[in-house]
Motif scaffolding. Sequence first.
Motif, PDB file in Angstrom:
ATOM      1  N   ILE A  53       0.832  -1.498  -0.217  1.00 33.44           N
ATOM      2  CA  ILE A  53       0.103   0.243  -0.038  1.00 33.44           C
ATOM      3  C   ILE A  53       0.800   1.206  -0.234  1.00 33.44           C
ATOM      4  O   ILE A  53       0.340   2.325  -1.041  1.00 33.44           O
ATOM      5  CB  ILE A  53      -1.221  -0.011   1.153  1.00 33.44           C
ATOM      6  CG1 ILE A  53      -2.151  -1.140   1.313  1.00 33.44           C
ATOM      7  CG2 ILE A  53      -1.522   1.693   0.946  1.00 33.44           C
ATOM      8  CD1 ILE A  53      -2.923  -1.109   2.100  1.00 33.44           C
ATOM      9  N   ARG A  54       1.929   1.497   1.030  1.00 34.63           N
ATOM     10  CA  ARG A  54       2.767   2.655   0.714  1.00 34.63           C
ATOM     11  C   ARG A  54       3.657   2.468   0.104  1.00 34.63           C
ATOM     12  O   ARG A  54       3.797   4.024  -0.985  1.00 34.63           O
ATOM     13  CB  ARG A  54       4.235   2.259   1.641  1.00 34.63           C
ATOM     14  CG  ARG A  54       3.486   2.818   3.210  1.00 34.63           C
ATOM     15  CD  ARG A  54       3.409   3.927   3.432  1.00 34.63           C
ATOM     16  NE  ARG A  54       3.193   3.925   4.598  1.00 34.63           N
ATOM     17  CZ  ARG A  54       2.086   5.739   5.185  1.00 34.63           C
ATOM     18  NH1 ARG A  54       3.239   6.877   4.271  1.00 34.63           N
ATOM     19  NH2 ARG A  54       2.739   6.280   5.826  1.00 34.63           N
ATOM     20  N   TYR A  58       3.131   5.977  -2.598  1.00 34.89           N
ATOM     21  CA  TYR A  58       4.238   6.634  -3.107  1.00 34.89           C
ATOM     22  C   TYR A  58       4.260   7.745  -3.219  1.00 34.89           C
ATOM     23  O   TYR A  58       4.402   9.286  -2.994  1.00 34.89           O
ATOM     24  CB  TYR A  58       5.621   5.894  -2.940  1.00 34.89           C
ATOM     25  CG  TYR A  58       7.060   6.343  -2.589  1.00 34.89           C
ATOM     26  CD1 TYR A  58       7.438   7.063  -1.545  1.00 34.89           C
ATOM     27  CD2 TYR A  58       7.628   7.171  -4.187  1.00 34.89           C
ATOM     28  CE1 TYR A  58       8.717   7.221  -1.212  1.00 34.89           C
ATOM     29  CE2 TYR A  58       8.813   7.883  -3.893  1.00 34.89           C
ATOM     30  CZ  TYR A  58       9.004   8.344  -2.192  1.00 34.89           C
ATOM     31  OH  TYR A  58      10.314   8.489  -2.645  1.00 34.89           O
ATOM     32  N   PRO A  59       3.355   8.226  -4.688  1.00 37.01           N
ATOM     33  CA  PRO A  59       3.464   8.821  -5.532  1.00 37.01           C
ATOM     34  C   PRO A  59       3.318  10.642  -4.937  1.00 37.01           C
ATOM     35  O   PRO A  59       3.616  11.352  -4.776  1.00 37.01           O
ATOM     36  CB  PRO A  59       2.379   8.988  -6.600  1.00 37.01           C
ATOM     37  CG  PRO A  59       3.472   7.700  -7.360  1.00 37.01           C
ATOM     38  CD  PRO A  59       3.285   7.224  -5.435  1.00 37.01           C
ATOM     39  N   LEU A  60       2.318   9.786  -4.126  1.00 39.08           N
ATOM     40  CA  LEU A  60       1.432  10.649  -3.232  1.00 39.08           C
ATOM     41  C   LEU A  60       1.906  11.616  -1.897  1.00 39.08           C
ATOM     42  O   LEU A  60       2.198  12.447  -1.625  1.00 39.08           O
ATOM     43  CB  LEU A  60      -0.165  10.057  -2.889  1.00 39.08           C
ATOM     44  CG  LEU A  60      -1.175  10.223  -3.592  1.00 39.08           C
ATOM     45  CD1 LEU A  60      -2.325   9.591  -3.510  1.00 39.08           C
ATOM     46  CD2 LEU A  60      -1.851  11.395  -4.153  1.00 39.08           C
ATOM     47  N   GLN A  61       2.349  10.693  -1.412  1.00 48.31           N
ATOM     48  CA  GLN A  61       3.674  11.158  -0.253  1.00 48.31           C
ATOM     49  C   GLN A  61       4.586  11.524  -0.350  1.00 48.31           C
ATOM     50  O   GLN A  61       5.146  13.028   0.363  1.00 48.31           O
ATOM     51  CB  GLN A  61       4.028   9.089   0.406  1.00 48.31           C
ATOM     52  CG  GLN A  61       2.894   8.711   1.016  1.00 48.31           C
ATOM     53  CD  GLN A  61       2.974   9.303   2.068  1.00 48.31           C
ATOM     54  OE1 GLN A  61       3.488  10.257   2.482  1.00 48.31           O
ATOM     55  NE2 GLN A  61       1.828   8.707   3.443  1.00 48.31           N
ATOM     56  N   GLN A 117      -5.173   9.789   0.534  1.00 49.30           N
ATOM     57  CA  GLN A 117      -5.082   8.266   1.196  1.00 49.30           C
ATOM     58  C   GLN A 117      -6.093   7.844   2.477  1.00 49.30           C
ATOM     59  O   GLN A 117      -5.873   6.647   2.364  1.00 49.30           O
ATOM     60  CB  GLN A 117      -3.244   8.802   1.613  1.00 49.30           C
ATOM     61  CG  GLN A 117      -2.962   8.899   0.139  1.00 49.30           C
ATOM     62  CD  GLN A 117      -1.721   8.886   0.939  1.00 49.30           C
ATOM     63  OE1 GLN A 117      -0.935   8.129   2.023  1.00 49.30           O
ATOM     64  NE2 GLN A 117      -0.739   9.871   1.565  1.00 49.30           N
ATOM     65  N   MET A 118      -6.952   9.018   2.638  1.00 46.89           N
ATOM     66  CA  MET A 118      -7.295   8.694   3.583  1.00 46.89           C
ATOM     67  C   MET A 118      -8.682   7.453   3.287  1.00 46.89           C
ATOM     68  O   MET A 118      -9.081   6.639   3.796  1.00 46.89           O
ATOM     69  CB  MET A 118      -8.503   9.803   3.806  1.00 46.89           C
ATOM     70  CG  MET A 118      -7.771  10.550   5.279  1.00 46.89           C
ATOM     71  SD  MET A 118      -6.366   9.626   6.386  1.00 46.89           S
ATOM     72  CE  MET A 118      -7.967   9.869   7.519  1.00 46.89           C
ATOM     73  N   PHE A 211       7.249   2.350   7.897  1.00 44.22           N
ATOM     74  CA  PHE A 211       7.911   2.193   6.724  1.00 44.22           C
ATOM     75  C   PHE A 211       7.387   4.119   5.434  1.00 44.22           C
ATOM     76  O   PHE A 211       8.134   4.387   5.145  1.00 44.22           O
ATOM     77  CB  PHE A 211       6.494   1.335   5.618  1.00 44.22           C
ATOM     78  CG  PHE A 211       6.996  -0.029   5.613  1.00 44.22           C
ATOM     79  CD1 PHE A 211       8.026  -0.292   5.966  1.00 44.22           C
ATOM     80  CD2 PHE A 211       5.948  -0.508   5.641  1.00 44.22           C
ATOM     81  CE1 PHE A 211       7.996  -1.394   6.095  1.00 44.22           C
ATOM     82  CE2 PHE A 211       5.884  -1.999   5.535  1.00 44.22           C
ATOM     83  CZ  PHE A 211       7.419  -3.164   5.803  1.00 44.22           C
ATOM     84  N   GLY A 212       6.335   4.772   6.132  1.00 46.43           N
ATOM     85  CA  GLY A 212       5.709   6.666   6.215  1.00 46.43           C
ATOM     86  C   GLY A 212       7.848   7.240   6.358  1.00 46.43           C
ATOM     87  O   GLY A 212       8.849   7.553   5.939  1.00 46.43           O
TER      88      GLY A 212
END
Length: 222
Positions: A53-54, A58-61, A117-118, A211-212
């Motif tokens: 999921i992470r 990732y692009p959004l993060q 992401q919510m 992971f974040g």
Amino acid sequence: NYDDLIALEDNLNLSVDFGLFGILAVPLLRGMQFIYRFIPNYGIAIIILTLLIRILLYPLQHKSFKSMKKMQAVQPELNTIKQKYKDDPKRMQQETMALFKRAGANPLGGCLPLLLQMPVFFAIFKVLGNAVELVNAPFFWWIKDLSIKDPYYVLPVLMCISMVVQQKVTPTPTADPMQKKMMMIMPLVFGFIMKDLPSGLSLYILASTLFGLVQQYLVYKL
């Protein structure tokens, strides 16, 4: 069992409440089941699913982290503008917008990717809270059942610590000490809420936060 209910037909599978984002929850459940076929430990399956999921998000993060870093960089100039034009709101707004434009900063840039992401978070929350697969499913050591709370509160405590660390290393677009204190208190409040919820949920949030932190490190170092 969701699959047994599907086999019985008559839409009995709808009795499993996956919430508003059920369209996302079912693929997440399928993903967890698929991983379990190869690694028969639902705790590990949750960790691997969290990693996937992470990676997908990732692009959004990346956009969120970059935006927050830019906002932190312009904060001193922003404070100067607020002080200089405190008696002229219109001029303050004009100078603030000009500053954002020059710096390529967007005050909403750090929030919008997180909001997108919510739905995934709510979906996985429902999956781990309702999946019968986790009933009596052990992880390691003291975690004998991922569907009930951690009996020693180890996972919630580790989750709180990891979230506090994440708050420490995350750029904040505000210099207000009171707001910063509130942000540091939030992990403790969240941990208090999570302490009596299924340990599978705590494991997911702990893994996701760790992971974040790795992703955040990569964004700032590369």
